[in-house]
Motif scaffolding. Structure first.
Motif, PDB file in Angstrom:
ATOM      1  N   TYR A  83     -23.131  -9.714  -2.332  1.00  0.00           N
ATOM      2  CA  TYR A  83     -24.181  -9.217  -1.431  1.00  0.00           C
ATOM      3  C   TYR A  83     -25.252 -10.279  -1.253  1.00  0.00           C
ATOM      4  CZ  TYR A  83     -22.193  -4.541  -1.800  1.00  0.00           C
ATOM      5  OH  TYR A  83     -21.349  -3.462  -1.732  1.00  0.00           O
ATOM      6  N   SER A 139     -27.896 -11.295  -3.959  1.00  0.00           N
ATOM      7  CA  SER A 139     -27.455 -10.876  -5.294  1.00  0.00           C
ATOM      8  C   SER A 139     -26.976 -12.093  -6.079  1.00  0.00           C
ATOM      9  CB  SER A 139     -26.324  -9.856  -5.150  1.00  0.00           C
ATOM     10  OG  SER A 139     -25.848  -9.501  -6.410  1.00  0.00           O
ATOM     11  N   ALA A 169     -20.109  -8.977  -6.378  1.00  0.00           N
ATOM     12  CA  ALA A 169     -19.723  -7.580  -6.623  1.00  0.00           C
ATOM     13  C   ALA A 169     -18.217  -7.518  -6.892  1.00  0.00           C
ATOM     14  CB  ALA A 169     -20.095  -6.720  -5.419  1.00  0.00           C
ATOM     15  N   GLN A 178     -17.166   0.704 -15.165  1.00  0.00           N
ATOM     16  CA  GLN A 178     -18.590   0.992 -15.406  1.00  0.00           C
ATOM     17  C   GLN A 178     -19.380   1.048 -14.105  1.00  0.00           C
ATOM     18  OE1 GLN A 178     -20.651  -1.689 -18.028  1.00  0.00           O
ATOM     19  NE2 GLN A 178     -18.816  -1.960 -19.244  1.00  0.00           N
ATOM     20  N   ASN A 179     -20.569   1.624 -14.169  1.00  0.00           N
ATOM     21  CA  ASN A 179     -21.497   1.575 -13.026  1.00  0.00           C
ATOM     22  C   ASN A 179     -21.668   0.110 -12.612  1.00  0.00           C
ATOM     23  OD1 ASN A 179     -23.345   4.128 -14.587  1.00  0.00           O
ATOM     24  ND2 ASN A 179     -22.365   4.345 -12.628  1.00  0.00           N
ATOM     25  N   GLY A 180     -21.593  -0.111 -11.313  1.00  0.00           N
ATOM     26  CA  GLY A 180     -21.858  -1.466 -10.817  1.00  0.00           C
ATOM     27  C   GLY A 180     -20.689  -2.433 -10.926  1.00  0.00           C
ATOM     28  N   CYS A 181     -19.482  -1.943 -11.298  1.00  0.00           N
ATOM     29  CA  CYS A 181     -18.349  -2.876 -11.457  1.00  0.00           C
ATOM     30  C   CYS A 181     -17.717  -3.251 -10.117  1.00  0.00           C
ATOM     31  CB  CYS A 181     -17.288  -2.298 -12.395  1.00  0.00           C
ATOM     32  SG  CYS A 181     -16.356  -0.956 -11.644  1.00  0.00           S
ATOM     33  N   LYS A 211     -16.683  -0.653  -7.512  1.00  0.00           N
ATOM     34  CA  LYS A 211     -15.798   0.366  -6.924  1.00  0.00           C
ATOM     35  C   LYS A 211     -16.163   0.663  -5.466  1.00  0.00           C
ATOM     36  CE  LYS A 211     -16.790   3.343 -10.208  1.00  0.00           C
ATOM     37  NZ  LYS A 211     -17.737   2.527 -11.018  1.00  0.00           N
ATOM     38  N   THR A 259     -17.915  -1.112  -3.428  1.00  0.00           N
ATOM     39  CA  THR A 259     -17.713  -2.322  -2.605  1.00  0.00           C
ATOM     40  C   THR A 259     -16.236  -2.442  -2.217  1.00  0.00           C
ATOM     41  OG1 THR A 259     -19.501  -3.326  -3.879  1.00  0.00           O
ATOM     42  CG2 THR A 259     -18.156  -4.806  -2.532  1.00  0.00           C
ATOM     43  N   GLU A 295     -16.213   9.048  -6.094  1.00  0.00           N
ATOM     44  CA  GLU A 295     -16.762  10.064  -7.011  1.00  0.00           C
ATOM     45  C   GLU A 295     -16.884  11.446  -6.364  1.00  0.00           C
ATOM     46  OE1 GLU A 295     -19.826   8.799  -9.623  1.00  0.00           O
ATOM     47  OE2 GLU A 295     -19.348   6.702  -9.271  1.00  0.00           O
ATOM     48  N   HIS A 355     -15.809   8.701 -12.770  1.00  0.00           N
ATOM     49  CA  HIS A 355     -16.129   8.425 -14.170  1.00  0.00           C
ATOM     50  C   HIS A 355     -15.535   9.510 -15.080  1.00  0.00           C
ATOM     51  CE1 HIS A 355     -18.835   5.138 -13.201  1.00  0.00           C
ATOM     52  NE2 HIS A 355     -19.353   5.892 -12.255  1.00  0.00           N
TER      53      HIS A 355
HETATM   54  N1  LIG Z   1     -26.440  -3.421  -0.708  1.00  0.00           N
HETATM   55  C1  LIG Z   1     -26.422  -4.138  -1.835  1.00  0.00           C
HETATM   56  N2  LIG Z   1     -27.186  -5.241  -1.962  1.00  0.00           N
HETATM   57  C2  LIG Z   1     -27.156  -5.986  -3.082  1.00  0.00           C
HETATM   58  N3  LIG Z   1     -26.365  -5.722  -4.144  1.00  0.00           N
HETATM   59  C3  LIG Z   1     -25.578  -4.635  -4.071  1.00  0.00           C
HETATM   60  C4  LIG Z   1     -25.560  -3.780  -2.915  1.00  0.00           C
HETATM   61  N4  LIG Z   1     -24.661  -2.782  -3.123  1.00  0.00           N
HETATM   62  C5  LIG Z   1     -24.161  -2.998  -4.353  1.00  0.00           C
HETATM   63  N5  LIG Z   1     -24.692  -4.100  -4.920  1.00  0.00           N
HETATM   64  C6  LIG Z   1     -24.368  -4.670  -6.253  1.00  0.00           C
HETATM   65  O1  LIG Z   1     -22.968  -4.952  -6.278  1.00  0.00           O
HETATM   66  C7  LIG Z   1     -22.411  -4.596  -7.538  1.00  0.00           C
HETATM   67  C8  LIG Z   1     -21.284  -3.603  -7.316  1.00  0.00           C
HETATM   68  O2  LIG Z   1     -21.832  -2.388  -6.807  1.00  0.00           O
HETATM   69  P1  LIG Z   1     -20.938  -1.145  -6.427  1.00  0.00           P
HETATM   70  O3  LIG Z   1     -21.828  -0.145  -5.765  1.00  0.00           O
HETATM   71  O4  LIG Z   1     -19.741  -1.607  -5.678  1.00  0.00           O
HETATM   72  O5  LIG Z   1     -20.503  -0.621  -7.877  1.00  0.00           O
HETATM   73  P2  LIG Z   1     -19.841   0.764  -8.329  1.00  0.00           P
HETATM   74  O6  LIG Z   1     -18.755   0.414  -9.277  1.00  0.00           O
HETATM   75  O7  LIG Z   1     -19.484   1.582  -7.137  1.00  0.00           O
HETATM   76  O8  LIG Z   1     -21.044   1.453  -9.126  1.00  0.00           O
HETATM   77  P3  LIG Z   1     -21.294   3.019  -9.469  1.00  0.00           P
HETATM   78  O9  LIG Z   1     -20.238   3.451 -10.449  1.00  0.00           O
HETATM   79  O10 LIG Z   1     -22.654   2.982 -10.093  1.00  0.00           O
HETATM   80  O11 LIG Z   1     -21.257   3.805  -8.170  1.00  0.00           O
HETATM   81  C9  LIG Z   1     -23.559  -4.055  -8.375  1.00  0.00           C
HETATM   82  O12 LIG Z   1     -24.036  -5.099  -9.188  1.00  0.00           O
HETATM   83  C10 LIG Z   1     -24.612  -3.663  -7.357  1.00  0.00           C
HETATM   84  O13 LIG Z   1     -25.902  -3.797  -7.877  1.00  0.00           O
END
Ligand SMILES: Nc1ncnc2c1ncn2[C@@H]1O[C@H](COP(=O)(O)OP(=O)(O)OP(=O)(O)O)[C@@H](O)[C@H]1O
Length: 292
Positions: free
Chosen positions: A25, A28, A32, A51-54, A56, A58, A178, A210
């Motif tokens: 991103y 960032s 991602a 985990q959160n933020g891994c 998914k 994206t 989710e 999760h």
């Molecule tokens: N619009 C954005 N701008 C900047 N960084 C982003 C954006 N969206 C997601 N990220 C970052 O990209 C990474 C992956 O995020 P993503 O939402 O794909 O994770 P996730 O596995 O779906 O998380 P969760 O389980 O919490 O829903 C994270 O570090 C998040 O902070």
């Protein structure tokens, strides 16, 4: 570790494949997704855990072409995705994405308008739209809500409308981010019944969740993602056998595996009990926890 299960996938065809996909991103510091390679097998119920933020969500946004990979490529039935308007429109009919937050999905003022929105964008004849919307309203139990403003609905109702919005397009691949988050037991059960009908009718499903108990009972195939990469995949029983690895990722295993591990430890301390008997019992119990 992913490679050890890869052979199992070779026989079946892949609906959607990610090959060495990278996405960062703007602003960032971390990607991602980085070098993400995975294939969604046609006709399977797949679960995506991590985990959160891994990465998914994206991954989902790349799967239906909302985002374009910065490295690598995404393929639909073996062909690289094209990102022109017409190709994306065709892709989004095949790949339906249900967002975690229904507010991101719902666009129109009433339930009926919302369900018809995608079909109207396709420019289908009015009678076909009316027929498909009518069928979706019945199929998703929305008859009572049809004229209700979407912002008056409960979260569970909004989630049901979001799923109807996507399924009315008759996608071949359904992506669910989710879907059980914030749903109570009854609505989770209703959703799983619906998903069974959708899958039985031929739609491949990929669900990010999760809820590992749900993953074990429901999925045919599990992808484990960590820091934007696929780190493990396989049938649920094979994946959750890697308990130490999953604990290191702070994911853990479904409760039934935890309980069985504890019982096994107690069992093996009893000289008169045979380990082979426990293995039979373990398999019986694990089979019971699968929905079939
Ligand atoms: N619009 C954005 N701008 C900047 N960084 C982003 C954006 N969206 C997601 N990220 C970052 O990209 C990474 C992956 O995020 P993503 O939402 O794909 O994770 P996730 O596995 O779906 O998380 P969760 O389980 O919490 O829903 C994270 O570090 C998040 O902070």
């Amino acid at each position: 570790m992913a490679a050890q299960f890869w052979w199992r996938l070779r026989d079946g065809s892949m609906l959607l494949e990610f090959e060495q996909v990278g996405y960062t991103y703007v602003g960032s510091p971390q990607p991602a997704l980085q070098g993400l390679t995975l294939g969604i097998p046609t006709g399977k119920r797949c679960a995506l855990i991590g985990q959160n933020g891994c990465g998914k969500t994206t991954l989902f946004l790349l799967a239906n072409g909302l985002y374009k990979p910065q490295q690598g490529m995404v393929r639909w039935q073996g062909k690289p995705l094209q990102y022109d308007r017409a190709s994306l429109m065709a892709l989004r009919q095949r790949v339906g994405l249900v967002f975690q937050d229904p507010e991101q999905q719902l666009v129109a003022s009433t339930v009926e308008e919302d369900i018809s929105y995608g079909l109207c964008n396709l420019g289908l004849p009015e009678d076909e739209i009316a027929q498909r919307v009518g069928e979706a309203i019945v199929a998703f139990g929305l008859t009572e809500l049809v004229d209700r403003p979407v912002h008056h609905l409960s979260l569970g109702q909004k989630k049901r409308v979001s799923l109807a919005d996507v399924m009315v397009m008759q996608p071949e691949l359904l992506l669910l981010d989710e879907p059980t988050a914030y749903l109570d037991r009854l609505h989770t059960r209703d959703l799983m019944v619906k998903l069974k009908q959708i899958w039985t009718a031929g739609t491949t499903i990929l669900m990010a969740t999760h809820d590992l108990d749900l993953v074990y009972s429901w999925a045919d195939w599990v992808f484990v993602v960590d820091q934007g990469k696929l780190v493990l995949q396989g049938a649920p029983q094979d994946v959750f056998a890697h308990r130490d690895f999953l604990e290191k990722l702070h994911l853990g295993v479904p409760q039934v595996f935890e309980v069985l591990d504890r019982v096994e430890a107690a069992w093996s301390s009893q000289a008169e009990l045979y380990p082979s008997d426990f293995n039979l019992l373990r398999q019986r119990i694990l089979n019971e926890f699968r929905q079939g």
